[in-house]
Structure formats: C-alpha cells, structure tokens
Design a protein around this motif. Structure first.
Motif, mmCIF file in Angstrom:
data_model
loop_
_atom_site.group_PDB
_atom_site.id
_atom_site.type_symbol
_atom_site.label_atom_id
_atom_site.label_comp_id
_atom_site.label_asym_id
_atom_site.label_seq_id
_atom_site.Cartn_x
_atom_site.Cartn_y
_atom_site.Cartn_z
ATOM 1 N N GLN A 168 0.843 -1.190 0.000
ATOM 2 C CA GLN A 168 0.000 0.000 0.000
ATOM 3 C C GLN A 168 0.879 1.241 0.000
ATOM 4 N N LEU A 169 0.518 2.184 -0.876
ATOM 5 C CA LEU A 169 1.197 3.477 -0.933
ATOM 6 C C LEU A 169 0.168 4.562 -0.674
ATOM 7 N N ARG A 170 0.435 5.390 0.311
ATOM 8 C CA ARG A 170 -0.463 6.479 0.658
ATOM 9 C C ARG A 170 0.349 7.771 0.728
ATOM 10 N N GLN A 171 -0.173 8.785 0.055
ATOM 11 C CA GLN A 171 0.510 10.073 0.043
ATOM 12 C C GLN A 171 -0.361 11.116 0.727
ATOM 13 N N SER A 172 0.232 11.774 1.743
ATOM 14 C CA SER A 172 -0.433 12.887 2.408
ATOM 15 C C SER A 172 0.200 14.190 1.927
ATOM 16 N N ARG A 173 -0.061 15.239 2.668
ATOM 17 C CA ARG A 173 0.435 16.536 2.237
ATOM 18 C C ARG A 173 1.958 16.587 2.234
ATOM 19 N N ASP A 174 2.603 15.945 3.215
ATOM 20 C CA ASP A 174 4.053 16.029 3.307
ATOM 21 C C ASP A 174 4.728 14.682 3.538
ATOM 22 N N ARG A 175 3.954 13.576 3.543
ATOM 23 C CA ARG A 175 4.554 12.275 3.810
ATOM 24 C C ARG A 175 4.084 11.271 2.773
ATOM 25 N N LEU A 176 4.947 10.300 2.486
ATOM 26 C CA LEU A 176 4.626 9.145 1.661
ATOM 27 C C LEU A 176 4.777 7.908 2.540
ATOM 28 N N THR A 177 3.665 7.183 2.732
ATOM 29 C CA THR A 177 3.658 6.021 3.616
ATOM 30 C C THR A 177 3.618 4.754 2.782
ATOM 31 N N ILE A 178 4.494 3.816 3.129
ATOM 32 C CA ILE A 178 4.580 2.523 2.451
ATOM 33 C C ILE A 178 4.318 1.437 3.494
ATOM 34 N N LEU A 179 3.361 0.561 3.188
ATOM 35 C CA LEU A 179 3.035 -0.542 4.089
ATOM 36 C C LEU A 179 2.994 -1.820 3.269
ATOM 37 N N ALA A 180 3.900 -2.741 3.572
ATOM 38 C CA ALA A 180 3.978 -4.033 2.885
ATOM 39 C C ALA A 180 3.727 -5.129 3.905
ATOM 40 N N THR A 181 2.753 -6.013 3.632
ATOM 41 C CA THR A 181 2.393 -7.088 4.556
ATOM 42 C C THR A 181 2.356 -8.406 3.799
ATOM 43 N N ASN A 182 2.732 -9.464 4.485
ATOM 44 C CA ASN A 182 2.588 -10.820 3.961
ATOM 45 C C ASN A 182 2.397 -11.760 5.140
ATOM 46 N N PRO A 183 1.471 -12.705 5.020
ATOM 47 C CA PRO A 183 1.249 -13.647 6.137
ATOM 48 C C PRO A 183 2.463 -14.533 6.356
ATOM 49 N N LEU A 184 2.666 -14.898 7.618
ATOM 50 C CA LEU A 184 3.770 -15.796 7.950
ATOM 51 C C LEU A 184 3.431 -17.219 7.540
ATOM 52 N N PRO A 185 4.445 -18.031 7.234
ATOM 53 C CA PRO A 185 4.179 -19.432 6.921
ATOM 54 C C PRO A 185 3.495 -20.125 8.096
ATOM 55 N N PRO A 186 2.718 -21.155 7.830
ATOM 56 C CA PRO A 186 2.023 -21.866 8.914
ATOM 57 C C PRO A 186 3.017 -22.384 9.963
ATOM 58 N N GLY A 187 2.685 -22.165 11.225
ATOM 59 C CA GLY A 187 3.521 -22.632 12.323
ATOM 60 C C GLY A 187 4.679 -21.738 12.678
ATOM 61 N N VAL A 188 4.857 -20.648 11.961
ATOM 62 C CA VAL A 188 5.963 -19.728 12.229
ATOM 63 C C VAL A 188 5.447 -18.563 13.053
ATOM 64 N N THR A 189 6.139 -18.273 14.137
ATOM 65 C CA THR A 189 5.798 -17.140 14.987
ATOM 66 C C THR A 189 6.883 -16.068 14.870
ATOM 67 N N ARG A 190 6.629 -14.963 15.552
ATOM 68 C CA ARG A 190 7.624 -13.898 15.516
ATOM 69 C C ARG A 190 8.948 -14.332 16.114
ATOM 70 N N TRP A 191 8.924 -15.300 17.024
ATOM 71 C CA TRP A 191 10.161 -15.752 17.656
ATOM 72 C C TRP A 191 10.973 -16.652 16.726
ATOM 73 N N ASP A 192 10.312 -17.183 15.685
ATOM 74 C CA ASP A 192 11.022 -18.051 14.736
ATOM 75 C C ASP A 192 11.651 -17.283 13.592
ATOM 76 N N LEU A 193 11.328 -15.995 13.472
ATOM 77 C CA LEU A 193 11.877 -15.222 12.371
ATOM 78 C C LEU A 193 13.362 -14.981 12.574
ATOM 79 N N PRO A 194 14.158 -15.045 11.526
ATOM 80 C CA PRO A 194 15.595 -14.746 11.660
ATOM 81 C C PRO A 194 15.812 -13.264 11.939
#
Length: 400
Positions: free
Chosen positions: A334-360
């Motif tokens: 997602q790309l959103r542009q305001s008056r003075d900022r450009l916001t970028i938000l990229a999301t993807n689901p984690l693989p099944p069974g993977v938690t934040r503690w398993d991420l490298p």
C-alpha cells in the motif's frame, strides 16, 4: 684517564662547525653580515677615523673586532652564549660594533625572550661608560646616552619581529596542515559514504534478481524430479525466466561495477528507479510466481527523486524478503501520500507454524534499508502483527 676517541672529536667538530644545519639563504645572510662587520671595523680603524683610541689599544681593539665578526657564524646555533660573550667586545672595542649588534638581534630572534631582554639591558649598561673613557669626537654625552639604548633596542626589536614572523608562518603552516587533514578526513568520509551507498544499491538490485533465480530454480528442480512428467512449456517458461533474471543480474552488476571504477557519483549513472517503475517490478515478481497486490493512492503533488528512489527500494526489498522467508505468501503493498509524507506498508502472512520468535534477525537488506530511509529523512520499522509480517516506511514528499 682515557682520551676522547676520534668519533667524539668528529661529533664535537661537527657540532661546532658554523656550516652545520644552515640553508643557502642563511649562509648568504651570514656571509654578508660578516663582510659588513669587517668593512665597518676596517673603516673605523683607518688612520684618523677614531682619534680617541690610543695607539697601544688598537691591536686589542682589532682582535675583539675580529672575534665579533667571526662570532656571527655561531649566533644561529648558540644565540644566548654568543650574545653573552659579546658583552666584553661591545664594552671595550669600537670595531666590534656590527658583530655585537648582530648577536643582540639573533638572541631576540632565536633565544628565549627573557634572556634576550636581559642580555640587551646588560649590553646597554656596559656600553654607556665607553663614551666617558674614550669620547667619540663631535658627539655630546646626552646624544650618546640616547643613541646607544635606541640602537640596541632597535636590534632587539628586529630580532623579535623576525621571531613573530616565524611564529606566524609556523602557525599558518600548522593551520594548513590541519585543514589538509580535515579535508582528507572529509574526502575519506565521502568516499566511505559513497561506497556504502553503492553497496546498498548492489544489495537491493542483486538480491531481487537472485531471489527470482532461486525461486524458479527451485521450482524447476521440483518439477524435474517429480513423479509426474513435467510440462515442456512450463519448463521452458521457467528456464526463460531464469535466463532473463541471470542476464539482468549480470547487467546490473556490470553497471554498478562501472560506477565503482568511475569518479562520478552514483546518481550520474543509468537512470535510477522511480515510482513509475513499480508496475514493472510487480510484473517481474508475478512472472516468478509471487502473488503481489499493489494498492497505490498517490496524489498529484510531485515527489522528489530521492524519495521515489527510496520508496522503490523499500518495495523491492519487501518483495525480496517475502520470497526468501514466505515464498508462497501473497504480498500486499500500500502506498499512501499525504500533504508532506509518503507512507509505504507491505504485509505478507507468515508461513504456517511460524511465529515472531522463529523469524531470523534482520539481515543486511533490512538494516541497509533502514539506514537509507533514515538518511532520506524518513522513518522505518518492521514487525509481526496478527500473524503477518509488516514493513512500514514513511518518507518526506518534498525537500527535507
């Protein structure tokens, strides 16, 4: 008692030699001053030039004059000692005048200031009674009392002015050396920053290309070793994508290496990616089998080139990171542009069974991306929310 060796005598002779450590200019100056002392002394000793001197004293006067003229050659190496030695000739010999004045000037130039002032005062005090013993014809006593202190003080001031000039020159040289060191530090820092910038570009570009290669090579390997017969068209398509990705990686690497060999900045090379190039980036990822959804809401306000380039690299790294750690997950950008900022938000689901503690831990890509965004005046963060990996960046639209 052992006598000094020949080496000791040679060292002593070299130390006492008047030519040791003297430049050509100093040699010429001392030669001229010695000649002046000899000429003035000889003129003073001419018959009738100094009738106040008795005949029996002339040999001694000339001897002291010769000593004062010869001592000029040692005033640079031993200014205090020579100035102290010249007190006696300056007191009793009229032919030693030039050599004595040179010694006073040299002690002001090269000796300690306190010693120079003290020795000059002693010279003045010792020279004043000469007029009482052997009055100079046609010179009143009051004139002698005024001229002698002024003459010695003038020679001392000449030496002190020369000392001040040397100090100014030394200060200018030291300042120039410091400026040169600071310039070299700034130049080194600029080169280091440029190398880091090019290294980030190499990572961002090549990581994207190589991740495509890895994905298609893995798919091709799986299809080639599976029990079902592989589809020739599918194999041909995968091989074509691998060839194109490899060729693109080679071209990008050749371009960046060419920039490393040149003296131009990175921005003077091939056109850098902009937000208009995002559809092509998404098409490349989709051709590699990655599911990408681009949701862009850019206003009509112009976005500066540096921000567009950084935004492109952020999205490119997000896609590359998703291919490496969640190869079959869909990526939403997602790309959103305001008056003075450009916001970028990229999301993807984690693989099944993977938690934040398993991420490298964050690798060079995310670390370099965070530094790039920060240098560009923005804000960057990554994290896990509701089973999805989020990459968020905010960049200034206009000038920082």
């Amino acid at each position: 008692m052992a006598l000094p060796s020949s080496t000791t005598w040679r060292r002593l002779a070299r130390r006492l030699s008047p030519a040791t450590g003297r430049t050509r200019g100093e040699f010429a100056t001392d030669t001229a001053l010695t000649a002046l002392a000899v000429v003035v002394g000889a003129a003073t000793a001419l018959p009738g030039a100094s009738p106040q001197i008795p005949a029996w004293w002339w040999p001694w006067d000339l001897a002291f004059g010769a000593l004062a003229a010869a001592a000029i050659w040692w005033t640079r190496r031993f200014p205090v000692a020579v100035a102290a030695l010249m007190i006696l000739p300056g007191t009793v010999a009229i032919t030693a005048g030039v050599g004595v004045l040179v010694s006073v000037s040299r002690v002001g130039l090269l000796g300690p200031i306190r010693a120079a002032v003290l020795l000059t005062a002693v010279h003045i005090v010792m020279a004043l009674p000469y007029h009482a013993v052997a009055p100079v014809p046609g010179m009143p006593w009051i004139v002698w009392v005024v001229v002698i202190p002024l003459l010695y003080s003038l020679c001392l001031c000449i030496g002190l002015l020369g000392r001040a000039r040397q100090q100014v020159i030394a200060g200018l040289r030291a300042s120039a050396a410091r400026d040169r060191e600071r310039y070299e530090e700034r130049l080194s820092g600029a080169r280091r920053d440029e190398r880091e910038r090019i290294a980030r570009e190499m990572h961002d570009v090549l990581a994207h290309r190589i991740s495509l290669l890895s994905m298609h090579a893995g798919a091709l390997e799986y299809r080639a070793t599976s029990s079902s017969p592989p589809d020739p068209q599918e194999l041909s398509r995968a091989a074509r994508i691998i060839r194109e990705s490899a060729q693109g990686a080679v071209e990008d690497l050749r371009e960046l290496l060419g920039l490393l060999r040149s003296d131009d900045e990175l921005s003077t090379g091939a056109p850098q990616p902009r937000l208009d190039d995002l559809p092509r980036l998404v098409e490349e990822a989709a051709a590699a089998g990655q599911r990408v959804q681009l949701d862009s809401d850019l206003r009509g306000r112009a976005i500066r080139e540096a921000t567009q380039r950084t935004a492109y690299r952020v999205i490119q790294e997000a896609l590359t990171n998703a291919r490496k750690h969640a190869p079959h997950a869909a990526v939403t950008v997602q790309l959103r542009q305001s008056r003075d900022r450009l916001t970028i938000l990229a999301t993807n689901p984690l693989p099944p069974g993977v938690t934040r503690w398993d991420l490298p831990p964050a690798g060079n890509g995310l670390v370099g991306l965070e530094e790039r965004v920060r240098i560009d005046g923005g804000w960057f963060s990554t994290g896990v929310e509701d089973g999805a990996f989020l990459l968020r960046a905010e960049l200034p639209v206009g000038a920082r």
